[in-house]
Design a protein around this motif. Structure first.
Motif, mmCIF file in Angstrom:
data_model
loop_
_atom_site.group_PDB
_atom_site.id
_atom_site.type_symbol
_atom_site.label_atom_id
_atom_site.label_comp_id
_atom_site.label_asym_id
_atom_site.label_seq_id
_atom_site.Cartn_x
_atom_site.Cartn_y
_atom_site.Cartn_z
ATOM 1 N N GLY A 25 -1.653 5.512 3.480
ATOM 2 C CA GLY A 25 -2.129 4.295 2.829
ATOM 3 C C GLY A 25 -1.837 3.090 3.704
ATOM 4 N N CYS A 26 -0.726 3.157 4.434
ATOM 5 C CA CYS A 26 -0.340 2.048 5.304
ATOM 6 C C CYS A 26 -1.323 1.887 6.464
ATOM 7 N N GLU A 27 -1.911 2.992 6.900
ATOM 8 C CA GLU A 27 -2.863 2.906 8.017
ATOM 9 C C GLU A 27 -4.086 2.092 7.630
ATOM 10 N N ALA A 76 0.834 -1.211 0.000
ATOM 11 C CA ALA A 76 0.000 0.000 0.000
ATOM 12 C C ALA A 76 0.862 1.252 0.000
ATOM 13 N N CYS A 77 2.169 1.072 0.087
ATOM 14 C CA CYS A 77 3.068 2.226 0.261
ATOM 15 C C CYS A 77 3.675 2.640 -1.086
ATOM 16 N N PRO A 78 3.379 3.849 -1.541
ATOM 17 C CA PRO A 78 3.891 4.275 -2.844
ATOM 18 C C PRO A 78 5.419 4.270 -2.930
ATOM 19 N N THR A 79 6.105 4.671 -1.867
ATOM 20 C CA THR A 79 7.571 4.728 -1.974
ATOM 21 C C THR A 79 8.163 3.324 -2.003
HETATM 22 S S1 SF4 Z 1 2.341 7.265 4.841
HETATM 23 FE FE1 SF4 Z 1 2.711 5.061 4.873
HETATM 24 S S2 SF4 Z 1 2.062 4.354 2.834
HETATM 25 FE FE2 SF4 Z 1 2.321 6.597 2.675
HETATM 26 S S3 SF4 Z 1 4.455 6.877 1.952
HETATM 27 FE FE3 SF4 Z 1 4.508 6.984 4.216
HETATM 28 S S4 SF4 Z 1 4.963 4.919 4.898
HETATM 29 FE FE4 SF4 Z 1 4.306 4.771 2.741
#
Ligand code: SF4
Ligand code: SF4
Length: 434
Positions: free
Chosen positions: A78-80, A32-35
């Motif tokens: 997104g990770c949440e 779910a994490c773009p990076t």
């Molecule tokens: S908030 Fe979570 S999903 Fe979004 S870039 Fe940071 S670590 Fe990745």
């Protein structure tokens, strides 16, 4: 750049142990994490960043490497949404940034610029009006169009990309409407306060007007409170939580002196912060209860409209639309169905979902300005997903996403129109001849 000799002995900020302990390292958040999706590096994944926060909380120094991995996070949350363990990652990364900020010595110019932008520009209607007018003149003389053309030829490097990302100044600015009350059309069903933002009064003045019109069309009396100001979202994301608290108190005072059924925002990023004022001011004995009361009445415009019996007097718009979830709406506020419900209510409109619509577009506040390369990489993936739908319009619910996606359309030459959900409703209402 952070002072790498600083250690966490003087630790007064940073993520709380309670939050850090929630991560069970399962890795369900990684995709779910773009990076992480772009780089495939554990240290640029949510789990990897939590691990680094744990190390710092345990006494490890705040190193340039830690600062970079935290800076590369979009705070998109997104990770949440993906996390089964309830890790409050958004709050944790804000706390980590606040701790980094407290340990950072900015260079003289960067420090001055930062103080000006966060301490003056975003907080002053006069300063924003002057900046907006200067920017309008820059556009009116053709310089911006010229730079954009050069930028699209990739002659200007990062500057060219930044010119593509720059918002437009939209005179007359919405500041002139602050303090006004707009009557409902027909019988009054609700009385709402509209918070019009800070930069949005200059760069999204037409969107703000459309928001008021759509609310009026749906029987709302719309008050634009006179004493409102910047919500503090950008300050929170930059680790400037004390400044954000000051701004929160001002908005609470501006709104709680009236009596409203809801406090409305059309910016998902602002809405997320407005809904968290209760948390931001939880240690303020004077404002903690007021902040909770305030946050409980905040509604994103799409969330609010979808809760009403929507005025159906719209003209058909025979067009295919794809919807990009704004991170701070989908992940921050858990509002996903409301914008889709509104789009589906427009006669003739076909909604076609893109793959990964809730993955960040790379905008993320000022992320696209600070981390331009990664932002553009994420945007390229997003434009591929958009193009797979063959939609003519990309709809979203946050001004920052609008700018990013508009830049995506220009940079990739894909030709879609990018609109806020409310602008699509406004168009449908306006096109109806009655
Ligand atoms: S908030 Fe979570 S999903 Fe979004 S870039 Fe940071 S670590 Fe990745
Ligand atoms: S943040 Fe949540 S999903 Fe990600 S590794 Fe930790 S517990 Fe698992």
């Amino acid at each position: 750049m952070a002072d790498s000799t600083a250690v966490s002995e003087n630790r007064v900020l940073g993520p709380r142990q309670f939050d850090l302990d929630r991560c069970v390292h399962c890795g369900l958040c990684l995709n779910a994490c773009p990076t992480y999706r772009e780089l495939g590096l554990e240290m640029d994944s949510p789990r990897g960043r939590v691990y680094q926060m744990v190390q710092v909380a345990g006494g490890a120094p705040i190193t340039p490497s830690y600062v970079e991995h935290i800076a590369l996070c979009l705070a998109c949350r997104g990770c949440e949404s993906a996390c089964p363990s309830g890790v409050r990652y958004g709050r944790m990364v804000e706390d980590a940034r606040a701790e980094i900020e407290a340990h950072t010595r900015h260079g003289r110019v960067a420090g001055l610029l930062r103080r000006f932008v966060f301490g003056k520009l975003l907080q002053s209607r006069a300063a924003l009006t002057i900046a907006g007018t200067l920017f309008y003149l820059f556009e009116a003389c053709g310089m911006k169009a010229l730079l954009r053309a050069m930028g699209s030829l990739r002659m200007l490097g990062k500057l060219g990309v930044l010119v593509q990302l720059a918002p437009s100044a939209e005179p007359p600015f919405f500041f002139s409407q602050i303090g006004r009350t707009f009557p409902p059309q027909g019988e009054r069903r609700r009385k709402v306060a509209f918070l019009s933002g800070c930069i949005a009064n200059v760069s999204f003045a037409r969107l703000n007007e459309a928001t008021v019109r759509v609310l009026q069309k749906n029987g709302c009396e719309v008050v634009v409170p006179r004493q409102q100001g910047c919500c503090g979202a950008l300050h929170v994301h930059a680790g400037l939580r004390e400044q954000a608290r000051e701004l929160a108190r001002r908005n609470i005072d501006a709104v709680l002196e009236g009596s409203y059924d809801a406090v409305i925002t059309n910016a998902a990023g602002c809405g997320s912060t407005l809904k968290e004022y209760g948390e931001l001011l939880e240690d303020d004995p004077e404002y903690a209860a007021k902040a909770r009361e305030f946050s409980a009445t905040v509604r994103d415009i799409t969330e609010f409209l979808a809760s009403l019996d929507l005025n159906p007097n719209m003209a058909p718009l025979n067009v295919t639309v794809t919807y990009q979830d704004s991170c701070h709406l989908a992940h921050g506020q858990r509002v996903r169905s409301a914008p889709r419900k509104l789009l589906a209510a427009v006669p003739g409109l076909t909604l076609r979902e893109m793959p990964g619509s809730d993955i960040c577009c790379g905008s993320a506040g000022v992320y696209n300005v600070l981390e331009t390369q990664m932002s553009m990489q994420i945007l390229a993936s997003k434009m591929e997903a958009v193009n797979s739908t063959h939609a003519a319009i990309i709809a979203t619910a946050n001004p920052g996403c609008l700018l990013q996606l508009q830049a995506g359309v220009r940079l990739h030459g894909t030709g879609q129109r990018v609109m806020h959900v409310v602008e699509i409703l406004d168009l449908a209402y306006k096109s109806r001849l009655n």
